[in-house]
Design an enzyme around this catalytic site. Structure first.
Site, PDB file in Angstrom:
ATOM      1  CE  LYS A 104     -29.624  -9.184 -23.708  1.00  0.00           C
ATOM      2  NZ  LYS A 104     -28.567  -9.721 -22.600  1.00  0.00           N
ATOM      3  NE  ARG A 252     -13.119  12.222  -7.708  1.00  0.00           N
ATOM      4  CZ  ARG A 252     -12.811  11.036  -8.539  1.00  0.00           C
ATOM      5  NH1 ARG A 252     -13.705  10.618  -9.308  1.00  0.00           N
ATOM      6  NH2 ARG A 252     -11.748  10.332  -8.502  1.00  0.00           N
ATOM      7  CD1 TRP A 275      -9.613   8.236  -6.294  1.00  0.00           C
ATOM      8  CD2 TRP A 275     -10.126   6.447  -5.376  1.00  0.00           C
ATOM      9  NE1 TRP A 275     -10.560   8.556  -5.630  1.00  0.00           N
ATOM     10  CE2 TRP A 275     -11.260   7.675  -5.120  1.00  0.00           C
ATOM     11  CE3 TRP A 275     -10.511   5.489  -5.011  1.00  0.00           C
ATOM     12  CZ2 TRP A 275     -12.112   7.377  -4.119  1.00  0.00           C
ATOM     13  CZ3 TRP A 275     -11.800   4.949  -4.191  1.00  0.00           C
ATOM     14  CH2 TRP A 275     -12.269   6.001  -3.730  1.00  0.00           C
ATOM     15  CE1 TYR A 284     -14.293   9.660  -0.752  1.00  0.00           C
ATOM     16  CE2 TYR A 284     -12.160   9.187  -1.563  1.00  0.00           C
ATOM     17  CZ  TYR A 284     -13.375   9.807  -1.639  1.00  0.00           C
ATOM     18  OH  TYR A 284     -13.160  10.936  -2.687  1.00  0.00           O
TER      19      TYR A 284
END
Ligand SMILES: [Zn+2]
Ligand SMILES: [Zn+2]
Length: 324
Positions: A104, A252, A275, A284
């Site tokens: 844009k 990652r 996942w 995590y």
């Protein structure tokens, strides 16, 4: 011991564990058939399955890596690993047809630019886009093709003159294993566009040696990148950025940790990271004490709110009916 040898070869404890189970089952069968009287695998201890340690990069390390990635060939590949968390095979398996970018005008309404240039040509263009993970490149190990009566003598199948079954394979990513659409942050779009320009130069330089495969992270002659040189490039990037030695998988982990720090809801984070189950995501959760503390504060504020705050609840003070 054999299991230690498996572990030394860099295979996961779970692989050694599986080997142990297979050996034990085979020997049990031998006992049953009375080839032997006692199963030796019942005496040998299986290795413990240890969960892979998660060591995400700090924000400072991630920034240094992203800056350094801007200076190397195919560096956008590592920017994608750090910011979007693509697995190695997924990043190397990307084709340009998986990347959708729309532009844009970023200039003010009524500017001449809007009449004379396309949105992509606007000097202050604003891009938005997505990337679809649908393919993964894996390197399979070569198997010996020689026969037991005439062994080639090499330890690794890759050196066997009759080797078979190895090399690069391109596979489709199934939905449960992480087929997904990921939104692209604006700096990643610009990094990809800069990379596209560099690749066009390489295509021109390669001339008729170029093999068109539409690969985003191709070799200088257009072929897909092997995981082995990709890993060398990663290690070189770590040195260039002056960052501790780490596995590419830690990039990652970094992307995943950032999502949780930004309090992206778990289902959305699972979708972005590909996942298949929440158990992976939960690993995590204990990584970042800052995050854990912030959640604790929120839970505290939610459940032990001051009485004054409760007066403003939807169902009124003391749970009384709210006049309609
Ligand atoms: Zn413009
Ligand atoms: Zn052989």
């Amino acid at each position: 011991m054999a299991y230690q040898k498996i572990l030394r070869k860099g295979l996961k404890p779970s692989t050694a564990h599986l080997a142990h189970r297979t050996v034990r089952a085979a020997l049990n069968e031998a006992v049953r058939r009375r080839h032997i009287t006692e199963n030796p695998a019942r005496i040998a201890k299986a290795p413990r399955v240890v969960e892979e340690e998660i060591v995400p990069f700090s924000r400072d390390e991630a920034r240094r890596l992203i800056t350094a990635a801007g200076e190397i060939r195919n560096g956008a590949r590592f920017i994608i690993a750090l910011s979007l968390g693509l697995r190695r095979g997924e990043a190397l398996g990307l084709k340009w047809s998986d990347v959708t970018i729309t532009w844009k005008h970023g200039c003010a309404r009524g500017e001449a630019c809007r009449r004379t240039l396309t949105a992509a040509e606007c000097p202050v263009r604003r891009g938005s886009g997505t990337l679809t993970v649908r393919r993964s490149i894996q390197q399979l190990n070569w198997q010996h093709g020689c026969t037991p009566d005439k062994p080639c003598g090499h330890e690794h199948g890759a050196y066997c003159p009759e080797r078979y079954g190895g090399g690069l394979v391109v596979g489709e990513v199934k939905s449960r294993a992480g087929r997904r659409v990921i939104g692209l942050p604006r700096p990643v779009i610009e990094a990809l566009e800069a990379h596209r320009g560099q690749q066009e130069d390489e295509r021109e330089a390669a001339a008729n040696l170029w093999e068109e495969g539409d690969w985003v992270f191709a070799t200088p002659i257009g072929r897909p990148t092997h995981p082995t040189p990709d890993n060398r490039a990663w290690k070189a990037l770590l040195r260039l950025a002056g960052v501790r030695n780490a596995r590419l998988h830690d990039a990652r982990h970094t992307a995943a940790t950032v999502l949780l720090e930004l309090k992206v809801p778990l289902p959305a984070a699972m979708e972005l990271m590909g996942w298949s189950n929440a158990a992976v995501a939960k690993r995590y959760m204990h990584v970042n004490t800052e995050l854990v503390t912030s959640v604790a504060e929120q839970v505290g504020a939610h459940m032990w709110a001051a009485p004054n705050d409760e007066d403003e609840d939807e169902d009124g003070p003391e749970g009384a009916l709210v006049p309609v």
